[in-house]
Structure formats: structure tokens, C-alpha cells
Design a protein around this motif. Structure first.
Motif, PDB file in Angstrom:
ATOM      1  N   GLY A 165       0.815  -1.211   0.000  1.00 23.81           N
ATOM      2  CA  GLY A 165       0.000   0.000   0.000  1.00 23.81           C
ATOM      3  C   GLY A 165       0.851   1.263   0.000  1.00 23.81           C
ATOM      4  N   LEU A 166       1.977   1.238   0.746  1.00 30.91           N
ATOM      5  CA  LEU A 166       2.877   2.392   0.749  1.00 30.91           C
ATOM      6  C   LEU A 166       3.455   2.634  -0.640  1.00 30.91           C
ATOM      7  N   VAL A 167       3.820   1.552  -1.334  1.00 30.67           N
ATOM      8  CA  VAL A 167       4.341   1.690  -2.695  1.00 30.67           C
ATOM      9  C   VAL A 167       3.287   2.334  -3.596  1.00 30.67           C
ATOM     10  N   ALA A 168       2.052   1.872  -3.486  1.00 29.78           N
ATOM     11  CA  ALA A 168       0.972   2.437  -4.302  1.00 29.78           C
ATOM     12  C   ALA A 168       0.756   3.913  -3.987  1.00 29.78           C
ATOM     13  N   LEU A 169       0.839   4.272  -2.705  1.00 28.67           N
ATOM     14  CA  LEU A 169       0.666   5.673  -2.337  1.00 28.67           C
ATOM     15  C   LEU A 169       1.801   6.540  -2.872  1.00 28.67           C
ATOM     16  N   ASP A 170       3.028   6.029  -2.807  1.00 29.92           N
ATOM     17  CA  ASP A 170       4.157   6.800  -3.328  1.00 29.92           C
ATOM     18  C   ASP A 170       4.061   6.969  -4.844  1.00 29.92           C
ATOM     19  N   LEU A 171       3.606   5.923  -5.539  1.00 30.26           N
ATOM     20  CA  LEU A 171       3.390   6.046  -6.979  1.00 30.26           C
ATOM     21  C   LEU A 171       2.325   7.102  -7.283  1.00 30.26           C
ATOM     22  N   THR A 172       1.258   7.077  -6.491  1.00 29.37           N
ATOM     23  CA  THR A 172       0.186   8.058  -6.678  1.00 29.37           C
ATOM     24  C   THR A 172       0.682   9.478  -6.443  1.00 29.37           C
ATOM     25  N   ALA A 173       1.450   9.658  -5.348  1.00 26.41           N
ATOM     26  CA  ALA A 173       1.977  10.991  -5.044  1.00 26.41           C
ATOM     27  C   ALA A 173       2.880  11.490  -6.165  1.00 26.41           C
ATOM     28  N   ALA A 174       3.696  10.591  -6.729  1.00 25.47           N
ATOM     29  CA  ALA A 174       4.599  10.986  -7.809  1.00 25.47           C
ATOM     30  C   ALA A 174       3.830  11.362  -9.067  1.00 25.47           C
ATOM     31  N   LEU A 175       2.811  10.593  -9.406  1.00 22.58           N
ATOM     32  CA  LEU A 175       1.998  10.919 -10.584  1.00 22.58           C
ATOM     33  C   LEU A 175       1.303  12.264 -10.429  1.00 22.58           C
ATOM     34  N   LEU A 176       0.723  12.497  -9.266  1.00 26.92           N
ATOM     35  CA  LEU A 176       0.032  13.752  -9.028  1.00 26.92           C
ATOM     36  C   LEU A 176       0.999  14.935  -9.052  1.00 26.92           C
ATOM     37  N   ALA A 177       2.187  14.744  -8.444  1.00 29.53           N
ATOM     38  CA  ALA A 177       3.176  15.824  -8.405  1.00 29.53           C
ATOM     39  C   ALA A 177       3.690  16.140  -9.799  1.00 29.53           C
ATOM     40  N   ALA A 178       3.993  15.093 -10.577  1.00 27.96           N
ATOM     41  CA  ALA A 178       4.488  15.308 -11.940  1.00 27.96           C
ATOM     42  C   ALA A 178       3.421  15.973 -12.803  1.00 27.96           C
ATOM     43  N   GLY A 179       2.183  15.534 -12.646  1.00 26.23           N
ATOM     44  CA  GLY A 179       1.102  16.146 -13.407  1.00 26.23           C
ATOM     45  C   GLY A 179       0.890  17.604 -13.026  1.00 26.23           C
ATOM     46  N   ALA A 180       0.938  17.897 -11.719  1.00 23.06           N
ATOM     47  CA  ALA A 180       0.758  19.275 -11.264  1.00 23.06           C
ATOM     48  C   ALA A 180       1.899  20.161 -11.739  1.00 23.06           C
ATOM     49  N   GLY A 181       3.129  19.640 -11.670  1.00 20.62           N
ATOM     50  CA  GLY A 181       4.280  20.421 -12.127  1.00 20.62           C
ATOM     51  C   GLY A 181       4.188  20.768 -13.600  1.00 20.62           C
TER      52      GLY A 181
ATOM     53  N   PHE B 127       3.619  24.550 -17.676  1.00 18.85           N
ATOM     54  CA  PHE B 127       3.376  24.600 -19.128  1.00 18.85           C
ATOM     55  C   PHE B 127       1.878  24.681 -19.435  1.00 18.85           C
ATOM     56  N   HIS B 128       1.126  25.384 -18.601  1.00 16.95           N
ATOM     57  CA  HIS B 128      -0.315  25.435 -18.793  1.00 16.95           C
ATOM     58  C   HIS B 128      -0.715  26.070 -20.121  1.00 16.95           C
ATOM     59  N   ASP B 129       0.169  26.922 -20.648  1.00 17.59           N
ATOM     60  CA  ASP B 129      -0.166  27.579 -21.910  1.00 17.59           C
ATOM     61  C   ASP B 129       0.516  26.936 -23.111  1.00 17.59           C
ATOM     62  N   ALA B 130       1.219  25.813 -22.887  1.00 17.85           N
ATOM     63  CA  ALA B 130       1.935  25.176 -24.002  1.00 17.85           C
ATOM     64  C   ALA B 130       1.826  23.667 -23.960  1.00 17.85           C
ATOM     65  N   LEU B 131       0.781  23.142 -23.298  1.00 16.55           N
ATOM     66  CA  LEU B 131       0.615  21.700 -23.239  1.00 16.55           C
ATOM     67  C   LEU B 131       0.402  21.133 -24.640  1.00 16.55           C
ATOM     68  N   GLY B 132       1.105  20.072 -24.975  1.00 14.67           N
ATOM     69  CA  GLY B 132       1.009  19.461 -26.291  1.00 14.67           C
ATOM     70  C   GLY B 132       2.038  19.973 -27.276  1.00 14.67           C
TER      71      GLY B 132
ATOM     72  N   ARG C 273      13.203  25.233 -14.175  1.00 17.04           N
ATOM     73  CA  ARG C 273      13.275  25.359 -12.718  1.00 17.04           C
ATOM     74  C   ARG C 273      11.878  25.440 -12.102  1.00 17.04           C
ATOM     75  N   GLY C 274      10.947  26.078 -12.816  1.00 16.21           N
ATOM     76  CA  GLY C 274       9.576  26.162 -12.304  1.00 16.21           C
ATOM     77  C   GLY C 274       8.937  24.795 -12.141  1.00 16.21           C
ATOM     78  N   TYR C 275       9.265  23.893 -13.048  1.00 17.35           N
ATOM     79  CA  TYR C 275       8.751  22.521 -12.971  1.00 17.35           C
ATOM     80  C   TYR C 275       9.278  21.834 -11.716  1.00 17.35           C
ATOM     81  N   LEU C 276      10.566  21.993 -11.458  1.00 16.00           N
ATOM     82  CA  LEU C 276      11.163  21.361 -10.277  1.00 16.00           C
ATOM     83  C   LEU C 276      10.611  21.965  -8.985  1.00 16.00           C
ATOM     84  N   LEU C 277      10.448  23.288  -8.967  1.00 16.57           N
ATOM     85  CA  LEU C 277       9.983  23.955  -7.750  1.00 16.57           C
ATOM     86  C   LEU C 277       8.567  23.557  -7.371  1.00 16.57           C
ATOM     87  N   VAL C 278       7.792  23.092  -8.340  1.00 16.76           N
ATOM     88  CA  VAL C 278       6.438  22.619  -8.053  1.00 16.76           C
ATOM     89  C   VAL C 278       6.422  21.118  -7.798  1.00 16.76           C
TER      90      VAL C 278
END
Length: 481
Positions: A23-39, A44-49, A116-121
Motif C-alpha cells: 500500500g505504501l508503494v501504491a501511495l508513493d506512486l500516486t503521489a509521484a503521478l500527481l506531483a508530476a502532473g501538477a508540475g 506549461f499550462h499555456d503550451a501543453l502538447g 526550474r519552475g517545474y522542479l519547484l512545483v
């Protein structure tokens, strides 16, 4: 008393531990996906794609397994740290720091201009998400352990009195996940007297500890400080437990001294335990004082509307004064006046002598669950510790700290023994280990032990942890009367 020998085949891991770690592994995977998606979305909200964001799609897919790998390498999934909280979080934070360094070095080596903005988020959200999700899962584990589930069996090796104390301690704190399933006593005591210690069966003598642990399917053998279990005996016990994969933990004579003050110092081939003196003065105390006063000032400002409401309720109860002042003893024995919202009838102190035969506390304190002097509003204020809020003024004046031992009365201090006076080397606190461990439900001895533990191990980090846990203790209202 002998224990039948059993096979040395290592026991199979507890299924709940495997499920918990998965379960901890699944939670860490989830946190990473959410963080990467948010970053990606924030940077790049104005240049996605756009073609320039293509590398970040690969990072979105790559970050989760890489994060799990770093947590694994940092020991974040080790069975012995399951549900421990602070140590588990420290290891996750260390893995995040290592990942940040690896990303920076990798981007520099590959000559990739990582935004750097991607990393900071992404990276702060990654750490925060993992910690929050682990905290939620740990609290769920604690609730299961309160029902007797997900526990590790422990065989205690020690003298009867010390074993009984440890059993009581573990029963009072089931969230640690350790349940005593057997006790091994000295050879001279194992076959005599009561065959149980605090309801736990005596399963053998000291030499039988490894076989007894296998017989009762214990996960851990806990050796308490005693002269019979010297270095040679402990080494032999460790060799026997190694064959079955059973954990060995040893309690030193310094039970109340925390890890940061103890280090192993090898001298002449001997692993000596070096104990640092507690830092009761200097820069750390100045920092603690500054934190206390700033936090108290901010709290007084934010809580001023609540103060007004409580003042009106207290006054409307019987027309008496809103506040109650009482002489207490602070650091170094200095007396000061502590302030509270009044919770008792006017003249309550004069009635105390008549009620003393009904005292329900077994020490120098006076406590009654159904104290007739407490008003209706006072009962509610005490339940949620709202009557203590005016002590923020004492904190602001430097007479108290946000966290520390309970402020004692002068007559209580007059009855202190030599060891108990150690409580007076730091400022008393608005909250403390006693507040988050049961409040008035604690015995006098337990209250003293907690206060002394705080004095020996205090730090700003410990203060913040206690303040965080105080909210839960206050909301539950346990031990408040």
C-alpha cells in the motif's frame, strides 16, 4: 523450565506487513503521478502538447518508479519502521533530498535545460504528497491496532518487575504495534511463583528465550537491562535468533534518553554508548523562547474573538470573575501567577480541604472526576482545555513555554523528591507529553516520568510534534476533568 526445541526455518513474513508495504508503494506512486502532473500543468499550462513539452511527458511516466526506487534505497519500506511516524518520515524526506540531487546532477550531465519552475512545483509536492498519504495510512493502521489487529508478537526477557512495567506500557500504547506474548524470567524465578506476568505467560528462563520465541511465534525478543544478560549472553542470543529471522531489541538502562543524545563510540574494540548532556541553555533555548513568544502573540490575536465568547459564558454562569489566577512554580523554583478561565465556583479553594479524602489521584496531585466545585460551563471548558488558553499570556511574558512539564503548585513542589525536582530546570508548558498521553488519567509516577523524559530530550522539533498531537488529544477530550 525448559522449552521444546523447534525447527530453525525462518518464519514467513506477516501478511499484513506485506499488504501494508504494498500500500505504501501504491501511495508513493500516486503521489509521484500527481506531483508530476501538477508540475507540468503549472509550468506549461499555456503550451501543453507543444513539442517542447514532450520530454516532460517522459518525466511524468518515469518519476513514479524512480521515486519508489529512491524510497526503497532510503529504507522507507523497511518492516521495522512500519507505522513509526518520525523515522519513517525522515527516511522519505532523505529520499526526496537524494532524488533532488540526482535530478540536478543528471540534468547537468545530460546538458538538459530542465525548467526550474517545474522542479519547484513537482519535487516539493512529491514529498508533501507522500508524507500526507503515509500519515493517513499510518493513522488507519493505528485504528486497527487499537482493535488488536496488525500487531507484532514480543517475548520479553527480564526481571519480573521490569517486564511487568513494559507490558503495561505497551498495552497502554497499542499504536506501537507490539503485543507481549510471553515472558522469560531469570532461571531462579522462571519455575517459581506466579506463572504469569500481567496476564502474559512465563514461557521459559533466560537461556530459553530463542526457543520460546519460536514456540509462541513471536516476531521480536525484547531484552531488558539486567546483569544476567551481559554482552556474551546477548551475542549468543542474537546468533540463535538469527537462524529464525526473529528481531532482537535491547533496552538500555537509560530508558528515558532519546536517540539523538546517544551515539555508539568504538573504544579499544568495544562499542561504548556515549550520552550527550541535554542542552538546557544557549542558542537552542533562545530559539525556543523566541518561537514561544511569537507563536503566543499570534495565537492571542487570532483567538481574541473566542476569548470574548468564553468570557461572556463564564460570567453568565454565576456572575463571578472571568479569570482565575493561581500561584505556580516555574523554572528554577521561581513562583508566578498562572491565568485560566474560571471553571469552578467562587471560593473553590476553601472547599478543597473538605474534599481531599475523595481525591482520586495516587500522588501529590488533587483530582476528582466528579468535582462538585466545577461549574457547567467549566466542565465543557476543561473537557477541551479551553480554560488553559489565557496561559498564552504567561508564555508571552516568558514565565511559561508552549511545551514543557505541567506547572506545579508550591505545595506540590514542597513534596518533591530529589529526582522530581529535575522538572524545574525548564519552563513549565501550556501542553506537554502529559497532555497528549492521557492528562488526568495518568498516575503521578507516569506524569513524572513523562515530564522527566521531556526535560532530558527536549528540542524544537519535539515541541512541534507535541503541539501537533495536542490538537487530537484536546478534540478527543480524553483524561480531562
Amino acid at each position: 523450565m525448559s522449552v521444546p526445541r523447534v525447527g530453525a526455518e525462518p518464519p514467513r513474513p506477516r501478511s499484513w506487513i506485506r499488504a501494508y508495504v504494498a500500500g505504501l508503494v501504491a501511495l508513493d506512486l500516486t503521489a509521484a503521478l500527481l506531483a508530476a502532473g501538477a508540475g507540468t500543468a503549472v509550468r506549461f499550462h499555456d503550451a501543453l502538447g507543444a513539442p517542447s513539452t514532450a520530454p516532460y511527458l517522459y518525466l511524468f511516466l518515469l518519476l513514479p518508479p524512480v521515486w519508489v526506487l529512491f524510497v526503497q534505497l532510503g529504507g522507507g519500506y523497511e518492516r521495522r519502521f512500519v507505522g513509526l511516524g518520525t523515522e519513517e518520515y525522515r527516511r522519505v524526506a532523505s529520499a526526496a533530498l537524494a532524488l533532488t540531487a540526482a535530478v540536478a546532477i543528471g540534468a547537468y550531465a545530460a546538458k538538459f535545460d530542465l525548467a526550474r519552475g517545474y522542479l519547484l512545483v513537482t519535487l516539493p509536492l512529491l514529498l508533501l504528497g507522500s508524507l500526507v498519504l503515509r500519515y493517513v495510512r499510518r493513522k488507519a493502521l493505528h485504528r486497527r491496532r487499537a482493535l488488536g489487529q496488525c500487531m507484532s508478537g514480543v517475548v520479553v526477557v527480564g526481571h519480573r518487575v521490569a517486564a511487568a512495567e513494559l507490558i503495561r506500557c505497551l498495552r497502554a500504547r497499542p499504536h506501537h504495534g507490539m503485543r507481549v506474548v510471553g515472558v522469560c524470567l531469570p532461571t531462579s524465578d522462571a519455575g517459581e511463583g506466579d506463572a504469569e506476568v500481567e496476564g502474559c505467560p512465563v514461557v521459559g528462563a533466560f537461556p530459553d528465550a530463542a526457543d520460546a520465541a519460536a514456540l509462541v511465534r513471536a516476531d521480536t525478543v525484547a531484552v531488558l537491562a539486567c546483569p544476567e544478560m551481559d554482552g556474551a549472553e546477548l551475542r549468543r542470543l542474537a546468533w540463535r535468533l538469527e537462524k529464525s529471522g526473529t528481531d532482537l531489541v535491547v533496552a538500555s538502562a537509560l530508558m528515558e534518553v532519546a536517540g539523538p543524545r546517544t551515539t555508539i563510540r568504538p573504544v579499544a574494540g568495544l562499542p561504548l554508548l556515549h550520552v550527550e548532556h541535554p542542552e538546557l541553555a544557549g542558542a537552542r533555548r533562545v530559539a525556543k523562547g523566541a518561537f514561544d513568544r511569537c507563536a503566543a502573540a499570534l495565537a492571542l490575536i487570532l483567538l481574541s474573538p473566542l476569548f470574548l465568547v468564553l468570557a461572556v459564558l463564564v460570567r453568565a454562569e454565576d456572575g463571578g470573575p472571568v479569570f482565575f489566577g493561581q500561584t505556580r512554580v516555574g523554572r528554577g523554583g521561581a513562583e508566578f501567577t498562572v491565568y485560566k478561565f474560571r471553571t469552578m465556583v467562587v471560593g473553590a479553594e476553601a472547599l478543597k480541604a473538605a474534599l481531599r479524602p475523595l481525591n482520586e489521584h495516587n500522588g501529590v496531585l488533587f483530582k476528582m472526576r466528579q468535582d462538585p466545585r466545577v461549574t457547567r460551563v467549566g466542565t465543557w471548558l476543561r473537557r477541551y482545555s479551553l480554560d488553559e488558553l489565557p496561559q498564552l499570556v504567561n508564555v508571552l511574558r516568558g514565565e511559561m513555554s508552549l511545551v514543557g512539564p505541567r506547572p506545579p503548585l508550591p505545595e506540590e513542589v514542597a513534596r518533591y523528591g530529589h529526582d522530581v525536582r529535575r522538572r524545574l530546570v525548564v519552563k513549565p508548558g501550556l501542553t506537554g507529553l502529559w497532555q497528549i498521553s492521557g492528562r488526568s488519567d495518568l498516575s503521578w509516577e507516569e506524569s513524572v516520568r513523562l515530564d522527566l523524559r521531556y526535560v532530558e530530550n527536549w528540542s524544537l522539533t519535539l515541541d512541534i510534534q507535541i503541539l501537533w498531537k495536542t490538537w487530537s488529544a484536546v478534540i478527543r477530550g480524553a483524561g480531562a476533568y
